[in-house]
Design a protein around this motif. Structure first.
Motif, PDB file in Angstrom:
ATOM      1  N   UNK A   1       0.851  -1.191   0.000  1.00 32.56           N
ATOM      2  CA  UNK A   1       0.000   0.000   0.000  1.00 32.56           C
ATOM      3  C   UNK A   1       0.880   1.231   0.000  1.00 32.56           C
ATOM      4  N   UNK A   2       0.493   2.235  -0.794  1.00 31.22           N
ATOM      5  CA  UNK A   2       1.277   3.458  -0.914  1.00 31.22           C
ATOM      6  C   UNK A   2       0.855   4.531   0.068  1.00 31.22           C
TER       7      UNK A   2
ATOM      8  N   UNK B   1     -11.006   4.519  -9.679  1.00 29.81           N
ATOM      9  CA  UNK B   1     -11.058   3.396  -8.746  1.00 29.81           C
ATOM     10  C   UNK B   1      -9.678   2.764  -8.586  1.00 29.81           C
ATOM     11  N   UNK B   2      -8.899   2.738  -9.651  1.00 27.55           N
ATOM     12  CA  UNK B   2      -7.550   2.169  -9.575  1.00 27.55           C
ATOM     13  C   UNK B   2      -6.667   2.957  -8.619  1.00 27.55           C
ATOM     14  N   UNK B   3      -6.890   4.261  -8.523  1.00 30.84           N
ATOM     15  CA  UNK B   3      -6.112   5.074  -7.592  1.00 30.84           C
ATOM     16  C   UNK B   3      -6.429   4.696  -6.150  1.00 30.84           C
ATOM     17  N   UNK B   4      -7.695   4.468  -5.857  1.00 34.48           N
ATOM     18  CA  UNK B   4      -8.079   4.066  -4.507  1.00 34.48           C
ATOM     19  C   UNK B   4      -7.508   2.692  -4.183  1.00 34.48           C
ATOM     20  N   UNK B   5      -7.505   1.790  -5.147  1.00 35.96           N
ATOM     21  CA  UNK B   5      -6.959   0.454  -4.921  1.00 35.96           C
ATOM     22  C   UNK B   5      -5.459   0.493  -4.663  1.00 35.96           C
ATOM     23  N   UNK B   6      -4.748   1.416  -5.315  1.00 34.97           N
ATOM     24  CA  UNK B   6      -3.308   1.533  -5.077  1.00 34.97           C
ATOM     25  C   UNK B   6      -3.004   2.140  -3.722  1.00 34.97           C
TER      26      UNK B   6
ATOM     27  N   UNK C   1      -0.230   5.855 -11.359  1.00 34.13           N
ATOM     28  CA  UNK C   1       0.516   4.951 -12.236  1.00 34.13           C
ATOM     29  C   UNK C   1       0.542   3.533 -11.684  1.00 34.13           C
ATOM     30  N   UNK C   2       0.648   3.388 -10.374  1.00 36.03           N
ATOM     31  CA  UNK C   2       0.610   2.056  -9.766  1.00 36.03           C
ATOM     32  C   UNK C   2      -0.769   1.428  -9.945  1.00 36.03           C
ATOM     33  N   UNK C   3      -1.809   2.219  -9.768  1.00 31.69           N
ATOM     34  CA  UNK C   3      -3.156   1.694  -9.965  1.00 31.69           C
ATOM     35  C   UNK C   3      -3.436   1.307 -11.405  1.00 31.69           C
ATOM     36  N   UNK C   4      -2.870   2.037 -12.358  1.00 34.44           N
ATOM     37  CA  UNK C   4      -3.057   1.714 -13.769  1.00 34.44           C
ATOM     38  C   UNK C   4      -2.192   0.562 -14.232  1.00 34.44           C
TER      39      UNK C   4
ATOM     40  N   UNK D   1      18.542   2.578  -0.626  1.00 34.70           N
ATOM     41  CA  UNK D   1      18.275   3.942  -1.112  1.00 34.70           C
ATOM     42  C   UNK D   1      16.791   4.260  -1.024  1.00 34.70           C
ATOM     43  N   UNK D   2      16.101   3.662  -0.072  1.00 40.24           N
ATOM     44  CA  UNK D   2      14.676   3.899   0.065  1.00 40.24           C
ATOM     45  C   UNK D   2      13.869   3.009  -0.877  1.00 40.24           C
ATOM     46  N   UNK D   3      12.730   3.510  -1.292  1.00 42.80           N
ATOM     47  CA  UNK D   3      11.877   2.756  -2.200  1.00 42.80           C
ATOM     48  C   UNK D   3      12.289   3.005  -3.641  1.00 42.80           C
ATOM     49  N   UNK D   4      12.151   1.987  -4.463  1.00 42.70           N
ATOM     50  CA  UNK D   4      12.462   2.098  -5.887  1.00 42.70           C
ATOM     51  C   UNK D   4      11.198   2.030  -6.719  1.00 42.70           C
ATOM     52  N   UNK D   5      11.269   2.619  -7.908  1.00 47.42           N
ATOM     53  CA  UNK D   5      10.149   2.639  -8.831  1.00 47.42           C
ATOM     54  C   UNK D   5      10.622   2.004 -10.134  1.00 47.42           C
ATOM     55  N   UNK D   6       9.831   1.045 -10.635  1.00 46.15           N
ATOM     56  CA  UNK D   6      10.193   0.315 -11.850  1.00 46.15           C
ATOM     57  C   UNK D   6       9.045   0.396 -12.840  1.00 46.15           C
ATOM     58  N   UNK D   7       9.370   0.656 -14.114  1.00 46.82           N
ATOM     59  CA  UNK D   7       8.371   0.671 -15.168  1.00 46.82           C
ATOM     60  C   UNK D   7       8.016  -0.748 -15.561  1.00 46.82           C
ATOM     61  N   UNK D   8       6.735  -1.018 -15.705  1.00 46.64           N
ATOM     62  CA  UNK D   8       6.256  -2.357 -16.053  1.00 46.64           C
ATOM     63  C   UNK D   8       6.072  -2.491 -17.547  1.00 46.64           C
ATOM     64  N   UNK D   9       5.511  -1.469 -18.207  1.00 47.55           N
ATOM     65  CA  UNK D   9       5.245  -1.541 -19.646  1.00 47.55           C
ATOM     66  C   UNK D   9       6.302  -0.750 -20.402  1.00 47.55           C
TER      67      UNK D   9
END
Length: 422
Positions: free
Chosen positions: A83-84, A136-141, A400-403, A414-422
């Protein structure tokens, strides 16, 4: 007898000389010269590099390609973040909706913003005219359980606490929720509606709280026309074939598979009777999708005109979708500047803010700001304010996480990382 005479008349103890002879020196020098210039080997047969393509030039070109990549290796992955949400008081969907709405935009800088008063008024008016909708995807993320959010949204819509709005062919980005109180407030504030149209839609929604499509003859044609012009209803054609070529690249990124690849929409086919011609797209489906079909065009003709249904909508939803789509595309572009399309969250945040974090964290930044001196890139000159009207990084990351475009994971270094899926 004195001590000096006993020692041999010498006052010092001499040490044997360690100097080498001339012959030894010559042998050592010849050995060193032979090691410095080895005999020809297989490396001498390799072709020589062209001028300007040496190691220095290669490293320079590599630095130009990855000029903003400070991590030349993948980050350590110790699991995805469930959860973010950083606020532990968020426990249900209504609280998450209010939290998302209040944290969407950053406050306008009070000093040294780099924006004129006209631009500041444009930013504030744009924010005020956006509809109070949340995907809704934003709430789910934001919350820990997407399935629990989906069940809660369905229950709240059944009770009439919120309304669900779906924009066709936009995927998860086009599925919104809006509180019923906010939707009724928007109806009351609209001056383009008559009193009958302003009162008829809330009455229909009160008797059909979870309805997304108006039933036939639910409202008068004049009232429907007013609501369509005001943006509270939208016409949707259920028949025919979707023109995939007219879909923009941004729309295709978030559309569902049946709207991007297949010849006919599964949403349309699923409503047809089993065994009928409509289950395969109807007459002329292959021709309308771009193929010849092997028949005469004069024979292939639709038996009936496409039906029109009216869906629940929100005024200004198009501007909201455009803002979200361009922001997500820009976030993926920032991730693409790294070699493995993954960066620490702090670095991605700095890129989204326009690289002004270092200037603001300077020790003398506050003193220079008081004196009116220039301390770097002004916030109003960055893309965050010029194009996205101050959209916050956390809000875009959650969207972006919800989508399903990015993943957030723990690195423990270095804390949390962000990775592109598509």
């Amino acid at each position: 007898m004195s001590l000096r005479s006993i020692l041999g008349g010498s006052g010092r103890v001499k040490k044997k000389s360690s100097t080498l002879s001339s012959r030894a020196k010559r042998s050592l020098s010849s050995a060193a010269s032979s090691s410095a210039s080895p005999s020809p080997s297989w490396t001498s047969s390799l072709p020589r590099r062209k001028p300007g393509v040496g190691v220095g030039a290669a490293s320079k070109n590599k630095g130009v390609e990855n000029d903003e990549d400070f991590f030349h290796d993948k980050l350590d992955d110790f699991g995805l973040v469930a959860a973010l949400a950083t606020d532990l008081s968020l426990r249900d969907t209504p609280q998450a909706i209010q939290y998302i709405r209040t944290h969407m935009f950053a406050p306008v800088p009070d000093a040294a913003a780099g924006m004129t008063s006209t631009r500041i008024s444009e930013v504030l008016n744009y924010r005020r005219n956006l509809p109070p909708i949340i995907s809704i995807a934003h709430v789910q993320a934001l919350l820990s359980s997407p399935s629990a959010v989906e069940r809660e949204v369905a229950e709240l819509a059944r009770r009439g606490f919120l309304h669900r709005i779906v924009v066709p062919r936009r995927g998860v980005v086009g599925e919104f929720v809006v509180l019923a109180s906010d939707y009724e407030t928007s109806l009351k504030k609209t001056t383009a509606l008559s009193d009958n149209a302003r009162e008829s839609l809330p009455k229909y929604l009160a008797s059909n709280p979870d309805s997304q499509v108006l039933v036939r003859n639910a409202l008068k044609p004049s009232e429907i026309e007013e609501l369509v012009r005001a943006g509270f209803l939208t016409a949707h054609h259920t028949g025919g074939v979707v023109n995939h070529g007219a879909m923009s690249s941004t729309m295709r990124s978030y559309a569902r598979p049946e709207d991007k690849i297949t010849l006919t929409s599964l949403e349309t086919v699923s409503r047809q009777a089993a065994g009928s011609l409509g289950t395969v797209g109807g007459q002329g489906a292959l021709h309308n999708a771009g193929g010849s079909g092997g028949g005469s065009l004069s024979i292939i003709a639709p038996t009936s005109s496409p039906a029109t249904e009216y869906r629940l909508a929100a005024p200004g939803a198009g501007s909201f979708l455009k803002l979200v789509s361009t922001a997500l595309d820009h976030l993926i572009l920032l991730l693409g500047k790294s070699k493995f399309r993954e960066v620490p969250e702090s670095m991605l945040r700095e890129r989204w803010d326009g690289g002004i974090a270092k200037a603001e964290e300077s020790r003398h930044a506050s003193a220079k700001r008081v004196r009116g001196e220039f301390i770097g890139v002004l916030p109003g000159q960055t893309r965050k304010w010029r194009q996205f009207y101050g959209l916050t990084f956390d809000w875009v990351l959650q969207e972006a996480v919800g989508a399903g475009l990015v993943e957030v994971f723990e690195t423990r270094s270095v804390g949390r990382g962000v990775r592109a899926v598509r």
